[in-house]
Design an enzyme around this catalytic site. Sequence first.
Site: not given
Length: 231
Positions: A15, A17, A176
């Site tokens: 991922d 961001d 995240d």
Amino acid sequence: MSARARLSPRAVLFDLDGTLLDTIADLADAANLMLAELGRPARSQDEIHSFVGKGIPNLVRRCMTEGAAASEDEIDTAVGVFRQHYARVNGVRTRIYPGVTELLGTLRACGLPLAVVTNKAEAFTLPLLARMDIAHYFDTVVSGDTLPVKKPDPAVVHLACERLGVSAAEALMIGDSANDAFAARGAGMPVLLVSYGYSEGVPVDTIECDGLLSTALDALDYLALDYIRRA
């Protein structure tokens, strides 16, 4: 059994961001510039932090509608305004999380192909990776508008694996949020989640995954060390 020798992936997907890059300051700046232009009150960075994860349209919608009202036409207009502002601030205050470049360098030195799978639009993803000088680590990038669907749909994960020449079961996802976990699980792929990211306000330790990482470099603890040396 120790987690230290559980995983021997043939590729690693990341991922963007909240996992590789701390982009919240730029996202908050763009969001508040948008809100100001539209005559709406500013949002705190913490509030905007909880809106990040499902792409720009979702972020804008939540900025416009959480505790307020907005029509679909107003939201559509706001998305365009946000994009204009974000294009100017994208990467200005973004920072690479500790341990990320070391992890990427180690994985590349081991010969592992790497990919970014993000819900951020390609027009912002590719310039951001270049601006932060990490684009060269990745063999492919699947952005939020590469396919008609985004994470948590596993189709984006499958596309990244296809481009890297591996099956989903042979790859590892590092993210995240639940978006990353659900996309990986839906593809039959193990997933590690960082504890420092965004996760849309959901406690990351409540999301089913194969391990939690305090720093990016902790990912190495979940890889077989003899495999890393041979790779």
